[in-house]
Design a protein around this motif. Structure first.
Motif, PDB file in Angstrom:
ATOM      1  N   SER A   1       0.830  -1.245  -0.042  1.00 47.70           N
ATOM      2  CA  SER A   1       0.010  -0.033  -0.018  1.00 47.70           C
ATOM      3  C   SER A   1       0.928   1.340   0.290  1.00 47.70           C
ATOM      4  O   SER A   1       2.032   1.090   0.462  1.00 47.70           O
ATOM      5  CB  SER A   1      -0.944  -0.152   1.276  1.00 47.70           C
ATOM      6  N   LYS A   2       0.278   2.248  -0.473  1.00 51.63           N
ATOM      7  CA  LYS A   2       1.094   3.610  -0.213  1.00 51.63           C
ATOM      8  C   LYS A   2       0.836   4.304   0.910  1.00 51.63           C
ATOM      9  O   LYS A   2      -0.242   4.422   1.413  1.00 51.63           O
ATOM     10  CB  LYS A   2       0.350   4.592  -1.685  1.00 51.63           C
ATOM     11  N   PHE A   3       1.631   4.601   1.593  1.00 53.56           N
ATOM     12  CA  PHE A   3       1.681   5.379   2.882  1.00 53.56           C
ATOM     13  C   PHE A   3       2.768   6.302   2.934  1.00 53.56           C
ATOM     14  O   PHE A   3       3.895   6.395   2.354  1.00 53.56           O
ATOM     15  CB  PHE A   3       1.609   4.618   3.900  1.00 53.56           C
ATOM     16  N   VAL A   4       2.404   7.495   3.776  1.00 53.26           N
ATOM     17  CA  VAL A   4       3.597   8.360   4.182  1.00 53.26           C
ATOM     18  C   VAL A   4       4.275   8.111   5.561  1.00 53.26           C
ATOM     19  O   VAL A   4       3.366   7.789   6.507  1.00 53.26           O
ATOM     20  CB  VAL A   4       2.967   9.806   4.396  1.00 53.26           C
ATOM     21  N   LEU A   5       5.758   8.283   5.688  1.00 55.19           N
ATOM     22  CA  LEU A   5       6.000   8.089   7.008  1.00 55.19           C
ATOM     23  C   LEU A   5       6.520   9.278   7.542  1.00 55.19           C
ATOM     24  O   LEU A   5       7.170  10.129   6.995  1.00 55.19           O
ATOM     25  CB  LEU A   5       7.351   7.269   6.855  1.00 55.19           C
ATOM     26  N   ALA A   6       5.873   9.471   8.944  1.00 63.31           N
ATOM     27  CA  ALA A   6       6.350  10.831   9.378  1.00 63.31           C
ATOM     28  C   ALA A   6       6.853  10.569  10.877  1.00 63.31           C
ATOM     29  O   ALA A   6       6.544   9.488  11.722  1.00 63.31           O
ATOM     30  CB  ALA A   6       4.917  11.619   9.768  1.00 63.31           C
ATOM     31  N   THR A   7       7.717  11.492  11.455  1.00 65.13           N
ATOM     32  CA  THR A   7       8.247  11.705  12.904  1.00 65.13           C
ATOM     33  C   THR A   7       8.017  13.026  13.212  1.00 65.13           C
ATOM     34  O   THR A   7       8.754  14.026  12.489  1.00 65.13           O
ATOM     35  CB  THR A   7       9.595  10.911  13.070  1.00 65.13           C
ATOM     36  N   ILE A   8       7.874  13.155  14.468  1.00 64.92           N
ATOM     37  CA  ILE A   8       7.867  14.739  15.043  1.00 64.92           C
ATOM     38  C   ILE A   8       8.151  14.448  16.470  1.00 64.92           C
ATOM     39  O   ILE A   8       7.533  13.838  17.305  1.00 64.92           O
ATOM     40  CB  ILE A   8       6.476  15.446  15.047  1.00 64.92           C
ATOM     41  N   HIS A   9       9.507  15.183  16.780  1.00 66.65           N
ATOM     42  CA  HIS A   9       9.785  15.322  18.139  1.00 66.65           C
ATOM     43  C   HIS A   9      10.504  16.353  18.640  1.00 66.65           C
ATOM     44  O   HIS A   9      10.821  16.763  19.800  1.00 66.65           O
ATOM     45  CB  HIS A   9      10.733  13.981  18.286  1.00 66.65           C
ATOM     46  N   ARG A  10      10.955  17.299  17.866  1.00 70.63           N
ATOM     47  CA  ARG A  10      11.772  18.674  18.181  1.00 70.63           C
ATOM     48  C   ARG A  10      11.197  19.186  19.223  1.00 70.63           C
ATOM     49  O   ARG A  10       9.996  19.734  19.046  1.00 70.63           O
ATOM     50  CB  ARG A  10      12.386  19.130  17.268  1.00 70.63           C
ATOM     51  N   GLN A  11      11.902  19.887  19.945  1.00 72.71           N
ATOM     52  CA  GLN A  11      11.422  20.827  20.999  1.00 72.71           C
ATOM     53  C   GLN A  11      10.564  22.195  20.517  1.00 72.71           C
ATOM     54  O   GLN A  11       9.588  22.514  20.854  1.00 72.71           O
ATOM     55  CB  GLN A  11      12.692  21.578  22.088  1.00 72.71           C
ATOM     56  N   GLU A  12      10.919  22.710  19.424  1.00 72.74           N
ATOM     57  CA  GLU A  12      10.433  23.767  18.821  1.00 72.74           C
ATOM     58  C   GLU A  12       8.953  23.533  18.070  1.00 72.74           C
ATOM     59  O   GLU A  12       8.301  24.291  18.066  1.00 72.74           O
ATOM     60  CB  GLU A  12      11.198  24.497  17.698  1.00 72.74           C
ATOM     61  N   ASN A  13       8.860  22.205  17.756  1.00 77.60           N
ATOM     62  CA  ASN A  13       7.528  21.844  17.364  1.00 77.60           C
ATOM     63  C   ASN A  13       6.599  21.212  18.399  1.00 77.60           C
ATOM     64  O   ASN A  13       5.406  21.072  18.192  1.00 77.60           O
ATOM     65  CB  ASN A  13       7.850  20.693  16.320  1.00 77.60           C
TER      66      ASN A  13
END
Length: 361
Positions: A201-213
């Motif tokens: 399947s088609k999918f997007v991989l994401a990660t978010i962790h930085r302090q500014e975010n």
């Protein structure tokens, strides 16, 4: 036998350290002693890397985490110094730009032990980032600077490092060695695609962790609104960092994306190899996306990996919903050619030989 002490504390360092540890073991010319600061304490962000990647078990685990920058760095310096006084190594090797990096370098330098900084010379030119402070200070007090790119070399030259008694090399990126070595094994060790029912399947991989975010409800909401919109077109798979999980709960931000636990390296390789693109604020994942020939949407205001942006492999969008969505559409319809030699070749071997030279100097 002369000793090398390696300081590890965060996910990217485990990956980089695995490459160098394997070479040190194969050469059998030095004894390696690993200190794990404990900066990443979640099992899926720490122990699993040692298990999967067969990194030698740390002789010391400091278990220092969950503190402010000052308290964390201070305790690490104190603990590392005691170990170094006992072990008396010829050199201390640090990676990247974390509190563990700076603490290891400072502890060593204060008692006259040589320091090798792997991934030196990178700059975001954003002094509000703790990582920027860590990398600048570590570079200045190191004896050996291993740079991944020509831009890193140029940064050091512009800052006057040619005037210091420091060995500076453009070795390339050690994470490329790791990706090439472990990618061959990942299909045998990972079933993450089957578990998530996304194989093929088609999918997007994401990660978010930085302090500014993560330290602003407004900023984090904007990012997750964009991810939610993309998720309606392609599933967004998000290995959730403990810090981000805590902030989502605190800010009462709900999301429909596919949230999963932080993943081991083999699982992340499979996710990278099979996704359509990457959305991240991670420095390491920007390169791992490139190594897997995937374009990357950088949810930051700057990047240390400027060559990825210059060549069209990545785009800086900030925490801006409109920019994220527009770049998602753009990347779906783009086709770029990847420069296989951008980050060097046999990087770990080159780094090892330079460390050996410094030890015997």
């Amino acid at each position: 036998m002369k000793k090398i002490v390696t300081i590890l504390g965060a996910r990217p360092q485990f990956i980089k350290g695995a490459v160098l540890s394997r070479i040190i073991s194969e050469k059998n010319e030095f004894e390696e002693i690993i200190i794990h600061t404990g900066q990443h304490f979640d099992k899926n962000m720490s122990n699993i890397f040692f298990e999967e990647m067969h990194i030698p078990k740390p002789k010391y685990n400091l278990d220092i985490n969950g503190l402010s920058h000052g308290a964390m760095t201070g305790r690490m310096i104190e603990s590392i110094e005691k170990i170094l006084l006992d072990e008396k190594p010829e050199i201390v090797v640090v990676f990247g730009d974390t509190n563990s990096t700076l603490a290891g370098a400072l502890a060593a330098k204060k008692i006259g032990i040589k320091v090798a900084h792997i991934e030196a010379g990178l700059r975001s030119f954003n002094m509000s980032m703790p990582e920027e402070v860590n990398r600048i200070l570590t570079d200045r007090i190191s004896n050996l600077l291993s740079c991944p790119t020509q831009k890193a070399i140029d940064n050091l030259r512009e800052e006057g490092f040619v005037n210091f008694d420091i060995e500076i090399y453009k070795h390339g990126d050690i994470m490329k060695d790791a990706m090439e070595f472990y990618k061959k094994k990942s299909k045998d060790y990972s079933n993450v695609l089957e578990k998530l029912s996304i194989k093929g399947s088609k999918f997007v991989l994401a990660t978010i962790h930085r302090q500014e975010n993560t330290e602003s409800a407004t900023v984090l909401s904007e990012i997750f609104e964009a991810l939610g919109t993309i998720n309606k077109k392609q599933p967004v798979v998000l290995p959730l960092h403990p810090r981000t999980a805590g902030r989502l709960k605190e800010y009462k931000i709900e999301t429909d994306v596919v949230v999963i636990e932080p993943q081991g390296y083999y699982d992340m390789i499979q996710l990278l190899e099979n996704c359509t693109m990457v959305i991240t604020d991670s420095g390491g994942l920007q390169k791992e996306a490139f190594f897997n020939k995937k374009q990357c949407i950088v949810v930051r205001e700057e990047t240390e990996w400027v060559e990825l942006v210059e060549k069209g492999y990545a785009k800086i969008v900030g925490a801006n919903k409109k920019n994220i969505l527009n770049t998602f559409k753009e990347f779906l319809n783009s086709n770029v050619k990847y420069d296989e030699g951008l980050y060097g070749k046999n990087v770990g071997e080159q780094i090892y030989l330079s460390i050996k030279k410094i030890i015997n100097k």
